[in-house]
Design a protein around this motif. Structure first.
Motif, PDB file in Angstrom:
ATOM      1  N   GLY A   7      82.630  17.388  32.208  1.00 27.43           N
ATOM      2  CA  GLY A   7      83.861  16.951  31.567  1.00 27.43           C
ATOM      3  C   GLY A   7      84.747  18.047  31.025  1.00 27.43           C
ATOM      4  O   GLY A   7      85.695  17.764  30.271  1.00 27.43           O
ATOM      5  N   HIS A   8      84.512  19.300  31.411  1.00 25.91           N
ATOM      6  CA  HIS A   8      85.329  20.398  30.898  1.00 25.91           C
ATOM      7  C   HIS A   8      86.609  20.608  31.689  1.00 25.91           C
ATOM      8  O   HIS A   8      87.559  21.221  31.189  1.00 25.91           O
ATOM      9  N   ILE A   9      86.652  20.117  32.925  1.00 26.79           N
ATOM     10  CA  ILE A   9      87.794  20.349  33.797  1.00 26.79           C
ATOM     11  C   ILE A   9      87.814  19.253  34.843  1.00 26.79           C
ATOM     12  O   ILE A   9      86.776  18.614  35.098  1.00 26.79           O
ATOM     13  N   ASP A  10      88.982  18.982  35.435  1.00 29.59           N
ATOM     14  CA  ASP A  10      88.998  17.998  36.513  1.00 29.59           C
ATOM     15  C   ASP A  10      88.528  18.646  37.808  1.00 29.59           C
ATOM     16  O   ASP A  10      88.546  19.868  37.957  1.00 29.59           O
ATOM     17  N   ALA A  11      88.090  17.830  38.744  1.00 31.17           N
ATOM     18  CA  ALA A  11      87.370  18.331  39.917  1.00 31.17           C
ATOM     19  C   ALA A  11      88.201  19.220  40.832  1.00 31.17           C
ATOM     20  O   ALA A  11      87.640  20.012  41.594  1.00 31.17           O
ATOM     21  N   ASP A  12      89.540  19.113  40.782  1.00 29.84           N
ATOM     22  CA  ASP A  12      90.360  19.975  41.626  1.00 29.84           C
ATOM     23  C   ASP A  12      90.978  21.145  40.865  1.00 29.84           C
ATOM     24  O   ASP A  12      91.725  21.940  41.429  1.00 29.84           O
TER      25      ASP A  12
ATOM     26  N   TYR B 142      88.175  28.645  38.195  1.00 34.80           N
ATOM     27  CA  TYR B 142      87.405  27.473  38.607  1.00 34.80           C
ATOM     28  C   TYR B 142      87.325  27.403  40.126  1.00 34.80           C
ATOM     29  O   TYR B 142      88.331  27.615  40.819  1.00 34.80           O
ATOM     30  N   VAL B 143      86.124  27.109  40.634  1.00 39.34           N
ATOM     31  CA  VAL B 143      85.895  26.981  42.072  1.00 39.34           C
ATOM     32  C   VAL B 143      85.653  25.497  42.363  1.00 39.34           C
ATOM     33  O   VAL B 143      84.537  24.999  42.184  1.00 39.34           O
ATOM     34  N   PRO B 144      86.686  24.756  42.790  1.00 39.84           N
ATOM     35  CA  PRO B 144      86.531  23.318  42.997  1.00 39.84           C
ATOM     36  C   PRO B 144      85.436  22.971  44.008  1.00 39.84           C
ATOM     37  O   PRO B 144      84.694  21.994  43.815  1.00 39.84           O
ATOM     38  N   GLY B 145      85.314  23.746  45.073  1.00 36.77           N
ATOM     39  CA  GLY B 145      84.342  23.433  46.106  1.00 36.77           C
ATOM     40  C   GLY B 145      82.902  23.591  45.670  1.00 36.77           C
ATOM     41  O   GLY B 145      81.981  23.135  46.364  1.00 36.77           O
TER      42      GLY B 145
END
Length: 216
Positions: free
Chosen positions: A106-111, A180-183
């Motif tokens: 919950g710290h960041i959105d997935a993208d 942040y690395v979304p993948g």
């Protein structure tokens, strides 16, 4: 999710270092596949090594640490030279942290889109320098413009990055950065950028990351 493993320093002789530097310099037009603990040889253009760089594997993430940096504990804490804190068990606020499952927690959105927001820097551990580790830690406020960018890691994954300038009641500004690395749902962040090191040195470490083992 991969299990945490104690940081381990990859053996790197002077001869091996020179070989990696040469390989990076001669990689024009040649695709070099990512390999375990070899981020310098993981991209077509290579990753430029310095004479005192060391190769590290932290929680299955392979990266380059500049001279004087140290890995603390087994949870992805990378501390800059001269940073305060017990090297045995304390991760200083000026350290670069590798946090797995950032969106899941919950710290960041997935993208990574929340990095576009004014308060996209907010994390429980990003507080005013004088209140780090205290009960009732003081939350800073953003000042100035937010910097936003992105790039690809040597192993090919897209990184979304952002930097904010924050200030506290005393008015002294400091910088906080997030990558942040979304993948891979991995966040790398530094709550308080050490001004003697500079944000670009932190980013250099992030750019060297090879996730081929982590995602393999």
């Amino acid at each position: 999710m991969p299990s945490y493993a104690a940081p381990r320093r990859a053996a790197l002789s002077l001869l091996g270092l020179l070989a990696l530097v040469s390989a990076a310099a001669c990689a024009n037009g040649v695709e070099v596949r990512p390999g375990p603990a070899r981020p310098a040889a993981s991209a077509t253009d290579g990753f430029p090594l310095r004479a005192d760089d060391a190769l590290y594997a932290v929680n299955d993430v392979n990266l380059v640490l500049p001279d004087g940096w140290r890995a603390i504990g087994s949870d992805g804490c990378l501390a800059p030279p001269g940073s305060a804190g017990d090297p045995q068990d304390s991760c200083p606020p000026t350290a670069l942290r590798i946090r797995t499952g950032a969106a899941e927690d919950g710290h960041i959105d997935a993208d990574g889109g929340s990095l576009d927001e004014k308060d996209g820097w907010k994390r429980p551990w990003t507080v005013c320098p004088g209140s780090v580790g205290q009960v009732g830690s003081v939350t800073p406020e953003p000042v100035g413009e937010r910097e936003r960018g992105g790039f690809e890691l040597v192993s090919g994954e897209r990184v979304e990055s952002a930097a904010w300038t924050l200030a506290c009641a005393d008015g002294r500004p400091f910088e906080t950065r997030i990558w942040y690395v979304p993948g891979a749902d991995i966040e790398l962040d530094v709550p308080i950028v050490d001004p003697s090191v500079g944000g670009e040195e932190y980013e250099r470490i992030v750019r060297s990351a090879d996730l081929s083992r982590y995602l393999g």
